[in-house]
Motif scaffolding. Sequence first.
Motif, PDB file in Angstrom:
ATOM      1  N   SER A 101     -36.916 -47.967 -30.399  1.00  0.00           N
ATOM      2  CA  SER A 101     -35.816 -47.000 -30.538  1.00  0.00           C
ATOM      3  C   SER A 101     -36.364 -45.585 -30.404  1.00  0.00           C
ATOM      4  CB  SER A 101     -35.120 -47.183 -31.890  1.00  0.00           C
ATOM      5  OG  SER A 101     -35.885 -46.595 -32.917  1.00  0.00           O
ATOM      6  N   SER A 102     -35.509 -44.586 -30.569  1.00  0.00           N
ATOM      7  CA  SER A 102     -35.925 -43.196 -30.387  1.00  0.00           C
ATOM      8  C   SER A 102     -36.393 -42.553 -31.683  1.00  0.00           C
ATOM      9  CB  SER A 102     -34.766 -42.376 -29.805  1.00  0.00           C
ATOM     10  OG  SER A 102     -34.267 -42.982 -28.637  1.00  0.00           O
ATOM     11  N   SER A 103     -36.141 -43.206 -32.818  1.00  0.00           N
ATOM     12  CA  SER A 103     -36.456 -42.612 -34.114  1.00  0.00           C
ATOM     13  C   SER A 103     -36.914 -43.700 -35.071  1.00  0.00           C
ATOM     14  CB  SER A 103     -35.217 -41.889 -34.668  1.00  0.00           C
ATOM     15  OG  SER A 103     -35.479 -41.303 -35.918  1.00  0.00           O
ATOM     16  N   GLY A 149     -40.773 -39.959 -33.587  1.00  0.00           N
ATOM     17  CA  GLY A 149     -39.630 -39.679 -32.720  1.00  0.00           C
ATOM     18  C   GLY A 149     -40.081 -39.560 -31.282  1.00  0.00           C
ATOM     19  N   TRP A 168     -29.931 -42.113 -26.568  1.00  0.00           N
ATOM     20  CA  TRP A 168     -30.880 -42.402 -27.638  1.00  0.00           C
ATOM     21  C   TRP A 168     -30.486 -43.718 -28.294  1.00  0.00           C
ATOM     22  CZ3 TRP A 168     -28.248 -37.529 -27.967  1.00  0.00           C
ATOM     23  CH2 TRP A 168     -27.047 -37.573 -28.672  1.00  0.00           C
ATOM     24  N   LEU A 221     -30.478 -44.952 -32.220  1.00  0.00           N
ATOM     25  CA  LEU A 221     -30.654 -44.442 -33.560  1.00  0.00           C
ATOM     26  C   LEU A 221     -29.990 -45.398 -34.541  1.00  0.00           C
ATOM     27  CD1 LEU A 221     -31.868 -41.847 -34.837  1.00  0.00           C
ATOM     28  CD2 LEU A 221     -29.592 -40.829 -34.673  1.00  0.00           C
ATOM     29  N   ASN A 222     -30.716 -45.795 -35.575  1.00  0.00           N
ATOM     30  CA  ASN A 222     -30.181 -46.719 -36.584  1.00  0.00           C
ATOM     31  C   ASN A 222     -29.619 -47.992 -35.959  1.00  0.00           C
ATOM     32  OD1 ASN A 222     -30.761 -44.826 -38.627  1.00  0.00           O
ATOM     33  ND2 ASN A 222     -28.832 -43.766 -38.240  1.00  0.00           N
ATOM     34  N   LEU A 239     -35.449 -36.110 -34.240  1.00  0.00           N
ATOM     35  CA  LEU A 239     -35.626 -37.559 -34.183  1.00  0.00           C
ATOM     36  C   LEU A 239     -36.818 -37.999 -35.034  1.00  0.00           C
ATOM     37  CD1 LEU A 239     -34.931 -38.095 -30.375  1.00  0.00           C
ATOM     38  CD2 LEU A 239     -33.518 -38.966 -32.258  1.00  0.00           C
ATOM     39  N   GLY A 285     -36.811 -40.161 -38.529  1.00  0.00           N
ATOM     40  CA  GLY A 285     -37.611 -41.385 -38.560  1.00  0.00           C
ATOM     41  C   GLY A 285     -38.452 -41.539 -39.816  1.00  0.00           C
TER      42      GLY A 285
END
Length: 498
Positions: A218-220, A239, A290, A292-293, A444, A448
């Motif tokens: 993922s991105s973060s 990130g 992105w 995220l979560n 990001l 994270g």
Amino acid sequence: MGSYIISIDQGTTSSRAIVFDRNGKMVSTAQKEFRQYYPKPGWVEHDPKEIWSSQASVVTEAISKIGISGSDISGIGITNQRETTILWDRETGEPVYNAIVWQDRRTSGYCEQMKKMGLAEIIRAKTGLVIDAYFSATKIRWILDNVPGVRAAARSGKIAFGTVDSWLVWKLTGGKTHITDVTNASRTMLFNIHTAEWDKELIELIDIPESVLPEVRSSSEVFGETGPAFLGTTVPISGIAGDQQAALFGQMCTTPGMLKNTYGTGGFLVLNTADRPIVSRNNLLTTIAWKLNGTICYALEGSIFIAGAVVQWLRDGLGIIGNSSEVEQLARTVPDNGGVYLVPAFAGLGAPYWDQSARGTIVGITRGTTKGHIARAALESIAFQTYDVLKAMEADSGIEVNELRVDGGACVNDSLMQFQADLLGIPVVRPKIFETTALGAAYLAGLGVGFWKGIEEIDKQWTVDQKFVPRMNHDDAKALTRNWVRAVGRAKDWAKEN
């Protein structure tokens, strides 16, 4: 937890490091340019070792400027020039060839073959991209096919591929981590943006050993830690996003219909489309904004190959300015463009034309044309290309954009921003922190490691520096865009043989 996040902002012409505090304020920055290599016409390369050494040195410099240490840093965010392709030996860590830069056109012929093979639709359906030398896949294949011994080594699992983020993570972690994030993976022409996995069919079609590819994350999140020798302690790398996706996040374009343009070496418009991957009918790219979560956000993107680079050409190619900051003053020596239009198709045309055979063109020159007109036409070309892409985005998405958020080096040019607002007929909004690419990577990274609690907290930090509202008569703006379209028509297909 430390009081700062540091962003590694690895760009096409320079490496930067920016330290941010909890309020999203820049407290220190350092930058270093590195060498560009042009071995043949249309070829653009970087030295991966110089990318790393320049980036490592500016991180150290940015931290030392404010007298802090690695223990004061909560996390590292990475944002990078996308599509640029590096292959290296897993055992030695040595690059097997120079980095082939996103601007490089050496694989254009192979891309044309792929189109003739009828692969355009399958690639668009899976990756959201058009077939073009811009993306990483054909660059990987070129290195495999043209550097002796590399393909055989790749087949035996000895070679790693990475976009620049992967290379930096590899170096930062001492070769322990070979990963990328979804945003960079989505720019390779090998990644299925719907399944969020490397696509085995495309990997086989383009003939790339799957073993060279990094793990996609993922991105973060925490991807790994720096070796203790780098900053005196281990620091989480938390990130990662390609430069344009990072800028979208840094601009807080976090809801559907929000749009930003980064005026860098190239120009990059990105429109947030949330959980909806819109298939473009106007030669735009569907990409991942992105993850995220656990949730993927999609975007529409229009890539302009030459934006700020046209100003560098005025400086380095024509020599009509001594440094880039002089272009606005020179352009203001004339009241208008004098009928001169410059189409900076030095590396072909990107969205919405995607013409690899287009070449740079200046039309409308008369005996009365001055270098002021050329400078003005160069600046205006950046705004005209932005207009083309934005109108294509509105047509694809059905969204009527009501403001454009801007960032990147050229957005400090007030004349350009005003002309942009005039052409588009909507406000152009410049934030106080226009280094939003680095800011997005910092956000990001901070998310994270829990440095910031969530998007709601960081959204409050985004503030306006200046809003440019349209002033030009609508009919005058339309006349300018009509002439621009005529000029583009002269540039198209120029490099094709009759």
